[in-house]
Design a protein around this motif. Sequence first.
Motif, PDB file in Angstrom:
ATOM      1  N   LEU A 279      60.503  81.851  -5.440  1.00 35.18           N
ATOM      2  CA  LEU A 279      61.568  81.228  -4.652  1.00 35.18           C
ATOM      3  C   LEU A 279      62.436  80.358  -5.543  1.00 35.18           C
ATOM      4  N   GLU A 280      61.832  79.685  -6.508  1.00 38.73           N
ATOM      5  CA  GLU A 280      62.586  78.841  -7.434  1.00 38.73           C
ATOM      6  C   GLU A 280      63.537  79.685  -8.283  1.00 38.73           C
ATOM      7  N   VAL A 281      63.109  80.890  -8.654  1.00 42.89           N
ATOM      8  CA  VAL A 281      63.980  81.785  -9.418  1.00 42.89           C
ATOM      9  C   VAL A 281      65.121  82.295  -8.550  1.00 42.89           C
ATOM     10  N   ASN A 282      64.811  82.676  -7.318  1.00 45.97           N
ATOM     11  CA  ASN A 282      65.819  83.236  -6.418  1.00 45.97           C
ATOM     12  C   ASN A 282      66.788  82.186  -5.897  1.00 45.97           C
ATOM     13  N   GLN A 283      66.282  81.011  -5.586  1.00 40.13           N
ATOM     14  CA  GLN A 283      67.112  79.948  -5.012  1.00 40.13           C
ATOM     15  C   GLN A 283      66.732  78.640  -5.691  1.00 40.13           C
ATOM     16  N   HIS A 284      67.315  78.401  -6.843  1.00 41.51           N
ATOM     17  CA  HIS A 284      66.893  77.286  -7.683  1.00 41.51           C
ATOM     18  C   HIS A 284      66.983  75.958  -6.934  1.00 41.51           C
ATOM     19  N   GLY A 285      65.865  75.264  -6.845  1.00 45.96           N
ATOM     20  CA  GLY A 285      65.819  73.941  -6.236  1.00 45.96           C
ATOM     21  C   GLY A 285      65.530  73.935  -4.749  1.00 45.96           C
ATOM     22  N   SER A 286      65.590  75.117  -4.072  1.00 47.23           N
ATOM     23  CA  SER A 286      65.430  75.100  -2.614  1.00 47.23           C
ATOM     24  C   SER A 286      63.995  74.799  -2.202  1.00 47.23           C
ATOM     25  N   ALA A 287      62.998  75.221  -3.014  1.00 46.59           N
ATOM     26  CA  ALA A 287      61.606  74.921  -2.665  1.00 46.59           C
ATOM     27  C   ALA A 287      61.399  73.415  -2.590  1.00 46.59           C
ATOM     28  N   ARG A 288      62.036  72.698  -3.496  1.00 37.53           N
ATOM     29  CA  ARG A 288      61.895  71.244  -3.508  1.00 37.53           C
ATOM     30  C   ARG A 288      62.738  70.591  -2.422  1.00 37.53           C
ATOM     31  N   SER A 289      64.049  70.957  -2.377  1.00 36.78           N
ATOM     32  CA  SER A 289      64.972  70.219  -1.521  1.00 36.78           C
ATOM     33  C   SER A 289      64.957  70.664  -0.067  1.00 36.78           C
ATOM     34  N   GLU A 290      64.586  71.937   0.202  1.00 38.52           N
ATOM     35  CA  GLU A 290      64.655  72.433   1.571  1.00 38.52           C
ATOM     36  C   GLU A 290      63.291  72.606   2.226  1.00 38.52           C
ATOM     37  N   VAL A 291      62.227  72.630   1.436  1.00 40.07           N
ATOM     38  CA  VAL A 291      60.898  72.877   2.005  1.00 40.07           C
ATOM     39  C   VAL A 291      60.001  71.655   1.870  1.00 40.07           C
TER      40      VAL A 291
END
Length: 653
Positions: A279-291
């Motif tokens: 997920l970090e590769v596909n959407q950089h930063g979304s695992a941290r900021s959105e999840v």
Amino acid sequence: MVAPQAAPAKGSEPKGATKMHRRSRSGCFTCRLRRKKCDEGKSQCKACKHLGLKCEYKRPMWWGNNEQRKHQKETIKNIIKRTKLSEKTTQIGTPSAGTPPGLSHSLPTSATYSEATARTRAPSIESAHSPGYDYNPPLSHDYYDFHPHVVSPQYDTNAHYQPFPPTPYEVDIKTERQMYVNDIPTRHDSMVSTFSTYQPPSAHPTLPSFPEDEWINEDIYNTGDMFSGTEEGLDFDFFDFSHGAPQASQQALIQVDDCDRPLLDHFIDNVLRLIFPILEVNQHGSARSEVILPALESNKCYLHCCLSISAIHLKSTRGLQSEQIDSDIVRHRYATIAELCEALKLDTNHLQILEATLGMIFFQCSVGRPDDALPDIPWHQHFQAAISLVRKLELPHALVHDNNARVHPPFNMTLASWIDILGATMLGRSPEFADTYRENNQSGSSSGLCELMGCEDSMMYLISEVACLDALKSSNGINDMQLCQLIGSLGTSLDTTEVPAELLMWPYSSTGAIRPKQLSRNMTSVFRLAARIYLCSLVPNKTKDDPAMQALVDRFTGSLHLIPHGPDGFDRSIVWPLLIAGSESTADSTFRQALASRVASLGEAAECGSFGRMVRLLQEVWRQSDEAIRIGSGQNVHWRDVMQQKGWDFLLI
């Protein structure tokens, strides 16, 4: 256990609060679609007014549909192109003392200008205001025929540009993120993406440009078929996160006691990046900021879960052996369970309960060692509670849809599906939502599994079918003839998912930037071969030394060279395929040497999480199967039987 704390007064900051940044949702939908900063002006923002766009603050009809959103973006691009070309034509046709020189021959450059500075440009290299300008240059558009309406700069006739041959230029974009905890910089992440463009680099370093030109230049010169690094745009709004759509920057507070602050800091700095690498590769930063960060802020049960995981990681990676670290693990583990039980009793906040339950199951796959002896509830018991919550929230219905009407899959349902499919193989059962996956496979619908974990959805649906067949065989619910027919049918289905060998290549570009689509293609190939091995292992009276089985294991071993290894690689994302292929390998198989090499490249990290447990299980399987071959018993040793003998409740995904 963390005691409940009163909400902080406005303007004050509670003790032990950790500051994070989140993104606001108050910008206009046009700027959000363009992924541009919105000044939120009423009734029109500045960007929309300047570019002649319709500024929409009320959620438009096209926002909830991917196809309509794509069409709207194309419409906006065309409007901006017309606006820009109109502005430049006006500038060329009506020069005055206060008007900058014409820009039709100026070099496109990156935006280097801010609102505070004057909007002026130096004379263009080939503008009519430049000394020695040739008023009768031969126009040459051969190289830019893909946009015939755009006047091409005379790069090929001007000696100033002779060093640049007419070939695509590779451009690297470096994205850096700095995380602050209580205004103190803690974690710094950087990511490099690369793409190809036919727009030459600037030969005049002092030539300024307008920031509004940035998007239109990107649209004209960066067409989809020219990408070599990121391959194509990534949909950052793909998932329906339980905390809402992606948000712009705002401060958020995580309530944590002072004694637990080191655990929280360690989780954010060292554990968070291990959890969702694809997920970090596909959407950089979304695992941290959105999840994860929004859940840490709003979900107390989830916070306890993460603090327990952080303590486990500290213990395993730093070799801590003390009552204090064990106490931290158990304290937060039981605080999580207590909060869950209380919430279940009240029958409220189902999404938060599901989020924390899935965290308790899945986060364990990233930390800990195989010999952890602290008391815990088996993952499959937690998952039974998660299944009840998924059904209560009716999340499976959100995955079933017509492929022409794309929807955003719920993030928690996607994660539950991944655990469900591969977890079923751990137990020898059918996946709980096998009917949903079968329906999705028939309709071509996406569950988001590829974007979250790297393996294409259609392949995971077929693995679900193989798991159902495995469960049917284990329960003696099918005779050998029927079993062989179904194996042949599933084998044919796997054949239809094959891709040409030339499409499988190293997932990094020549500049070292990861290509997410290529990585997914390679990982799907690895899962496909593992699914074939899993399917062939169900054939009656099949043995490990069968030539056809060993040929499959050798093919699997060859496919591993396209999966990056080492601490920054993706070995921990292919634990299940490694288990399936490794369990069928023989003593002289190349697989064992290949796995040993990848373990060595991972270093100490190879001993932790699901990867370390998988290696430990394979070592025991090999010991028993090699011994059986040595004494000539001819008995197949199954990895599930070994787990049962050892009392291991591993979730190896």
